[in-house]
Design a protein around this motif. Sequence first.
Motif, mmCIF file in Angstrom:
data_model
loop_
_atom_site.group_PDB
_atom_site.id
_atom_site.type_symbol
_atom_site.label_atom_id
_atom_site.label_comp_id
_atom_site.label_asym_id
_atom_site.label_seq_id
_atom_site.Cartn_x
_atom_site.Cartn_y
_atom_site.Cartn_z
ATOM 1 N N ASP A 296 -50.265 34.677 83.044
ATOM 2 C CA ASP A 296 -48.994 33.971 82.963
ATOM 3 C C ASP A 296 -48.732 33.573 81.520
ATOM 4 O OD1 ASP A 296 -46.621 32.975 83.894
ATOM 5 O OD2 ASP A 296 -47.509 31.615 85.359
ATOM 6 N N VAL A 297 -47.552 33.058 81.253
ATOM 7 C CA VAL A 297 -47.165 32.784 79.870
ATOM 8 C C VAL A 297 -48.046 31.723 79.212
ATOM 9 C CG1 VAL A 297 -44.774 33.555 80.043
ATOM 10 C CG2 VAL A 297 -45.354 31.225 80.730
ATOM 11 N N GLN A 298 -48.570 30.792 79.997
ATOM 12 C CA GLN A 298 -49.429 29.758 79.415
ATOM 13 C C GLN A 298 -50.753 30.333 78.909
ATOM 14 O OE1 GLN A 298 -47.945 29.608 82.442
ATOM 15 N NE2 GLN A 298 -47.490 27.503 83.080
ATOM 16 N N ASP A 299 -51.111 31.521 79.364
ATOM 17 C CA ASP A 299 -52.350 32.165 78.925
ATOM 18 C C ASP A 299 -52.160 32.930 77.622
ATOM 19 O OD1 ASP A 299 -53.589 31.296 81.305
ATOM 20 O OD2 ASP A 299 -52.864 33.064 82.376
ATOM 21 N N LEU A 300 -50.917 33.210 77.265
ATOM 22 C CA LEU A 300 -50.633 33.888 76.011
ATOM 23 C C LEU A 300 -50.689 32.881 74.863
ATOM 24 C CD1 LEU A 300 -47.562 36.007 77.209
ATOM 25 C CD2 LEU A 300 -49.897 36.845 76.826
ATOM 26 N N GLY A 361 -46.132 29.254 92.398
ATOM 27 C CA GLY A 361 -46.555 30.443 93.127
ATOM 28 C C GLY A 361 -46.161 31.747 92.470
ATOM 29 N N LYS A 362 -45.704 31.673 91.217
ATOM 30 C CA LYS A 362 -45.309 32.877 90.494
ATOM 31 C C LYS A 362 -46.161 33.048 89.248
ATOM 32 C CE LYS A 362 -40.411 32.678 91.866
ATOM 33 N NZ LYS A 362 -39.020 32.645 91.339
ATOM 34 N N SER A 363 -46.128 34.224 88.673
ATOM 35 C CA SER A 363 -46.812 34.469 87.409
ATOM 36 C C SER A 363 -46.138 35.632 86.702
ATOM 37 C CB SER A 363 -48.297 34.780 87.637
ATOM 38 O OG SER A 363 -48.448 36.033 88.291
ATOM 39 N N LEU A 364 -46.414 35.759 85.432
ATOM 40 C CA LEU A 364 -45.866 36.869 84.654
ATOM 41 C C LEU A 364 -46.372 38.191 85.207
ATOM 42 C CD1 LEU A 364 -44.205 37.747 82.172
ATOM 43 C CD2 LEU A 364 -46.284 37.489 80.797
#
Length: 443
Positions: A296-300, A361-364
């Motif tokens: 997800d964007v927080q992991d980038l 409940g969503k992710s990139l």
Amino acid sequence: MNFLDNIFFALLLAIGIGYFTINVKKLIRNINLGRDVNRSDNSSERWKNMAMVALGQSKMVKRPIAGFLHIIVYVGFVIINIEVIEIIIDGLFGTHRVLSFMGVFYDILIGSFEILAFLVLVAVIVFWIRRNITKLARFTSSDLIGKPKNDANYILYFEMVLMSLFLLMNAADLHLQNVPGGFGHYHHAGSFPISQFIAPIFNGVDSNLVEIIEKSAWWLHIVGILIFLNYLYFSKHLHILLAFPNTYFADLNAKGKLDNLESVTNEVKLMMDPTADPFAAPSNPDVVPATFGASDVQDLNWVQLLNAYSCTECGRCTSSCPANQTGKKLSPRKIMMDTRDRLEEVGKNIDLNKGVFVEDGKSLLNDYITTEELWACTSCNACVEECPINISPLSIIIDMRRYLVMEQSAAPTELNNVMTNIENNGAPWQYNQMDRLNWANEE
């Protein structure tokens, strides 16, 4: 302009700049959701990179026609808006062409503004034709259907209207300057090489009506600029502002170099050190990430999120992508657009929940970008090379692949076979290590 006009103008300016400031703060917050990465090294090279790529447009001219037209729009729009300084002063204090005291220099400025405004108008019309009539392939892809296509056209319409209002305003002003015996505060000031050909339309028109047209064009011009400024946050044209920091913080390493995960590197070094205790706790627990790769964007990292907001959606990356050219689903442009869309969704989630992200409940990965797209990439860096502002879709693809491999063991069968062979045989091929040099004995 009377006192009430000055107050109204000040309120309009405060609202426009205030709303823009709110969006800038939101933008910075969203970018800072990413992981930290150090891009403070080699500042001289970074300044040079920004000067050449963002300011000098050095990569735009690789495609000469589009590059030349873009430079006209870029330079023209930036320089013409220097005039906004005069508009603001006139609006706040009720003056008219307050900078005209500069004499010949002012004439040169207004004259150059007019020529650039005309060139911008021509370039924007050509851009509109390329998008909507000739329909270049990179502007008709499925990832531009709907909002992205409309957004690009809205910007072109904005620029057409703003340049037309600028020239109309000057034409009306020029006509009133030349009214026999003078008219109001319209004194001779400025040079008008383009609007002098428009001014004759006012011949025979009542001067009071011409003044209303001039003032209307003036107000619509400044209101249009404020609307355009605040529309930037919701548009691909955010790159007007972000191209500069994006090129400054770009990766300066050779394009073929991939970053190694520090935690994995340390583990390999530990395995190779005969004196190390394999059961010892890591000396720096912070080096071990919560997850490997990105889902997800927080992991980038924050530079990748800055990349997403900076994307111009020009499609140069996708048009040069060998995977896309052979019919694969991958579009580097879509990777960046999906990242930005997901980041915006996360930002709105935070806004709705008083500054805290609530799991949605969503992710990139999967909800925006499919594994088919990720594994279609050849890692050739063509997209990075082509991007006019040094965006790297590949870095996002690599991080998401890492997540699939290291967190989900979800690599394609062919890749799993290669990694198994490397682990067991020390080579990608399935044969015994003792036979690795047999080829040298072959005649």
